[in-house]
Enzyme design. Structure first.
Site, PDB file in Angstrom:
ATOM      1  N   ASP A   1       9.540   3.750  13.190  1.00 53.05           N
ATOM      2  CA  ASP A   1      10.211   2.645  13.888  1.00 53.05           C
ATOM      3  C   ASP A   1      11.625   2.365  13.365  1.00 53.05           C
ATOM      4  O   ASP A   1      12.606   2.573  14.075  1.00 53.05           O
ATOM      5  CB  ASP A   1       9.335   1.382  13.920  1.00 53.05           C
ATOM      6  CG  ASP A   1       8.702   1.014  12.583  1.00 53.05           C
ATOM      7  OD1 ASP A   1       9.046   1.634  11.556  1.00 53.05           O
ATOM      8  OD2 ASP A   1       7.865   0.092  12.561  1.00 53.05           O
TER       9      ASP A   1
ATOM     10  N   ASP B   1       1.565   5.055   1.595  1.00 55.54           N
ATOM     11  CA  ASP B   1       1.263   6.029   2.638  1.00 55.54           C
ATOM     12  C   ASP B   1       1.859   7.367   2.235  1.00 55.54           C
ATOM     13  O   ASP B   1       2.999   7.451   1.787  1.00 55.54           O
ATOM     14  CB  ASP B   1       1.855   5.584   3.982  1.00 55.54           C
ATOM     15  CG  ASP B   1       1.221   4.291   4.474  1.00 55.54           C
ATOM     16  OD1 ASP B   1      -0.019   4.193   4.433  1.00 55.54           O
ATOM     17  OD2 ASP B   1       1.968   3.378   4.874  1.00 55.54           O
TER      18      ASP B   1
ATOM     19  N   ASP C   1       0.864  -1.182   0.000  1.00 58.50           N
ATOM     20  CA  ASP C   1       0.000   0.000   0.000  1.00 58.50           C
ATOM     21  C   ASP C   1       0.901   1.233   0.000  1.00 58.50           C
ATOM     22  O   ASP C   1       2.113   1.136   0.163  1.00 58.50           O
ATOM     23  CB  ASP C   1      -0.933   0.003   1.215  1.00 58.50           C
ATOM     24  CG  ASP C   1      -0.195  -0.313   2.504  1.00 58.50           C
ATOM     25  OD1 ASP C   1       0.982   0.093   2.645  1.00 58.50           O
ATOM     26  OD2 ASP C   1      -0.793  -0.956   3.377  1.00 58.50           O
TER      27      ASP C   1
HETATM   28  P1  ATP Z   1       3.846  -3.079   5.277  1.00 66.68           P
HETATM   29  O1  ATP Z   1       2.677  -2.177   4.981  1.00 66.68           O
HETATM   30  O2  ATP Z   1       4.540  -3.605   4.090  1.00 66.68           O
HETATM   31  O3  ATP Z   1       3.546  -4.116   6.278  1.00 66.68           O
HETATM   32  P2  ATP Z   1       4.925  -0.672   6.364  1.00 66.68           P
HETATM   33  O4  ATP Z   1       6.331  -0.286   6.707  1.00 66.68           O
HETATM   34  O5  ATP Z   1       4.226   0.146   5.333  1.00 66.68           O
HETATM   35  O6  ATP Z   1       4.968  -2.192   5.977  1.00 66.68           O
HETATM   36  P3  ATP Z   1       2.735   0.015   8.061  1.00 66.68           P
HETATM   37  O7  ATP Z   1       2.212  -0.701   9.247  1.00 66.68           O
HETATM   38  O8  ATP Z   1       1.895   0.162   6.858  1.00 66.68           O
HETATM   39  O9  ATP Z   1       4.113  -0.677   7.706  1.00 66.68           O
HETATM   40  O10 ATP Z   1       3.171   1.451   8.587  1.00 66.68           O
HETATM   41  C1  ATP Z   1       3.570   2.496   7.723  1.00 66.68           C
HETATM   42  C2  ATP Z   1       4.735   3.259   8.320  1.00 66.68           C
HETATM   43  O11 ATP Z   1       4.332   3.834   9.588  1.00 66.68           O
HETATM   44  C3  ATP Z   1       5.942   2.411   8.643  1.00 66.68           C
HETATM   45  O12 ATP Z   1       6.769   2.260   7.537  1.00 66.68           O
HETATM   46  C4  ATP Z   1       6.608   3.219   9.738  1.00 66.68           C
HETATM   47  O13 ATP Z   1       7.318   4.294   9.198  1.00 66.68           O
HETATM   48  C5  ATP Z   1       5.418   3.781  10.501  1.00 66.68           C
HETATM   49  N1  ATP Z   1       5.024   2.916  11.621  1.00 66.68           N
HETATM   50  C6  ATP Z   1       4.105   1.934  11.596  1.00 66.68           C
HETATM   51  N2  ATP Z   1       3.983   1.336  12.794  1.00 66.68           N
HETATM   52  C7  ATP Z   1       4.825   1.957  13.615  1.00 66.68           C
HETATM   53  C8  ATP Z   1       5.152   1.812  14.987  1.00 66.68           C
HETATM   54  N3  ATP Z   1       4.589   0.876  15.733  1.00 66.68           N
HETATM   55  N4  ATP Z   1       6.091   2.654  15.496  1.00 66.68           N
HETATM   56  C9  ATP Z   1       6.651   3.602  14.740  1.00 66.68           C
HETATM   57  N5  ATP Z   1       6.405   3.778  13.454  1.00 66.68           N
HETATM   58  C10 ATP Z   1       5.498   2.978  12.872  1.00 66.68           C
HETATM   59 MG    MG Z   2       2.224  -0.038   4.735  1.00 60.52          MG
END
Ligand code: ATP
Ligand code: MG
Length: 419
Positions: free
Chosen positions: A106, A31, A29
């Site tokens: 994170d 963001d 996805d």
């Molecule tokens: P994927 O969607 O492929 O699982 P992602 O990195 O996009 O991985 P998401 O859960 O969609 O993960 O979160 C988007 C972004 O928000 C992350 O890349 C990170 O920068 C931030 N983020 C998400 N969860 C946390 C958290 N628990 N603590 C700090 N930052 C976070």
């Molecule tokens: Mg994501």
């Protein structure tokens, strides 16, 4: 992003999508972050919903999809009751600038921005270096960041498994010590995270890492107890086979259901408890039902499971003894059960690890491919071979069944319907 930009705002791609694009992977996805406030975003898009109570985000809809658009946020300093005594962050609802928004994220590789103004990558946290050297590294002081949000430990494992990255030693070290903090996380959030981990397509690696860091037991305590006792035996094997199958199905683009996986994860505790109740004199069917109920009850106190999954798990388990009955109307009745397919797949797993005779699984495989007449023949043959109902409940007893399986004659108890 161009519409935001046109209106004079900053707009950048951030997080997993930038990471995945740089690695040549397909992002799940996208963001977007911006300096526009949610209300300002809403004014620019007709299909925009503001979600979130604590921290508002905009979901900009395009048909059935939406893109999450968040306003730059800063890390909360934890003052004024912003942290629990374990260091868990309670508030993260402060707006900030772009750099602060990078630092509250994170992992360094999750904090990269892609700027459409000049097609550049903006890197405040050293994420590009880590991306190139294959390191997963928390931004800031690792222990503090895990304490702020213990779910980051599970995310570390998920990303390491998924990307084939090494967790940087500084970020790895606290994992072994801080697993107990997962107790503070709600069952619902753990459920989301567990499902993401096991449906990532890298469930086997995720499982190995969870065990390596002692995190698995905080999610599946009953399973951990069995695994700890019987490291080389078939409970471990059945589970790993189930995870392998899941990964394979995902790679092939086939659907997977967490219900099947959870059924495999909890099968051994259910089996053992069933045996205990049977030893206490309960009927096979009741023993299995009671064990299933109890094991699921304890599990969902830790990690929530939607009802449709727990119903499926119980059905898969409860159909297992019925595969032993190969005479009369029972095979056809079982075959017509709506959960037959999942239960049969589960039987195959059990056969693969030596928990039931391979011949039994083979029989059911043939049974399905045959037409009606041939099926009737198979049932008749089974009857001649003396394959009565005696073996019915053996499958949930402790011992794996081998060729030397004993068939104890059993008097059939017939329950009479009350007049
Ligand atoms: P994927 O969607 O492929 O699982 P992602 O990195 O996009 O991985 P998401 O859960 O969609 O993960 O979160 C988007 C972004 O928000 C992350 O890349 C990170 O920068 C931030 N983020 C998400 N969860 C946390 C958290 N628990 N603590 C700090 N930052 C976070
Ligand atoms: Mg994501």
């Amino acid at each position: 992003m161009y519409r935001l930009k046109g209106a004079g705002y900053e707009a950048l791609l951030v997080g997993g999508s930038v990471r995945d694009l740089l690695l040549g992977r397909e992002p799940k996805d996208f963001d977007v972050v911006t300096d526009a406030r949610p209300e300002q975003i809403k004014q620019l898009f007709s299909h925009c919903r503001i979600v979130g109570r604590r921290f508002q985000l905009a979901h900009v809809h395009f048909g059935r999809d939406y893109i999450e658009v968040a306003t730059f946020r800063a890390r909360h300093d934890g003052g004024e009751g912003g942290l629990t005594e374990n260091g868990r962050i309670l508030r993260d609802n402060v707006y900030g600038n772009q750099e602060e928004d990078a630092r509250r994220r994170d992992f360094t590789i999750n904090a990269l921005f892609y700027n459409i103004r000049d097609f550049s990558i903006v890197d405040y946290a050293g994420g590009l270096d880590d991306l190139n050297s294959g390191f997963l590294r928390l931004i800031g002081e690792p222990e503090v960041r895990y304490r702020e949000d213990p779910v980051r430990m599970l995310r570390a494992v998920r990303f390491a498994a998924m990307l084939g990255f090494r967790i940087h030693p500084d970020s790895e070290d606290p994992l072994r010590r801080l697993g107990h903090l997962l107790a503070d996380i709600s069952e619902a959030r753990l459920s989301d995270e567990v499902i993401k981990m096991f449906l990532s397509g890298y469930a086997v690696q995720t499982f190995e890492l969870l065990r390596k860091y002692g995190l698995f037991g905080h999610l599946f305590p009953q399973t951990e107890r069995v695994l700890a006792e019987e490291e080389q035996g078939f409970p471990h094997m059945l589970l790993v086979r189930a995870l392998e199958n899941t990964d394979k199905r995902i790679a092939e683009g086939k659907p997977v259901t967490p219900g099947f996986l959870f059924a495999a994860l909890l099968w051994e505790p259910v089996r053992l408890l069933t045996d205990k109740y049977r030893a206490d004199g309960e009927s096979p069917a009741y023993a299995l039902q009671a064990a299933a109920h109890e094991v699921i009850g304890r599990q969902t106190a830790r990690v929530a499971m939607p009802k449709r999954f727990t119903i499926m798990m119980k059905e898969i388990w409860q159909l297992q003894p019925r595969f032993q009955h190969r005479t009369g109307k029972r095979p056809v009745r079982l075959y017509l059960h709506p959960r037959f397919r999942a239960a049969y797949d589960f039987l195959l797993l059990r056969a693969e690890v030596g928990e039931v005779e391979p011949e039994l699984a083979q029989w059911w495989t043939e049974f399905q491919t045959n037409d009606e007449a041939l099926r009737a023949g198979m049932i008749a043959e089974a009857a001649v071979a003396g394959d009565a109902d005696v073996a019915g409940e053996a499958s949930v007893e402790g011992e794996p069944q081998t060729e030397t399986r004993k068939r104890r004659p059993r008097r059939r108890k017939r329950r009479r319907k009350p007049a």
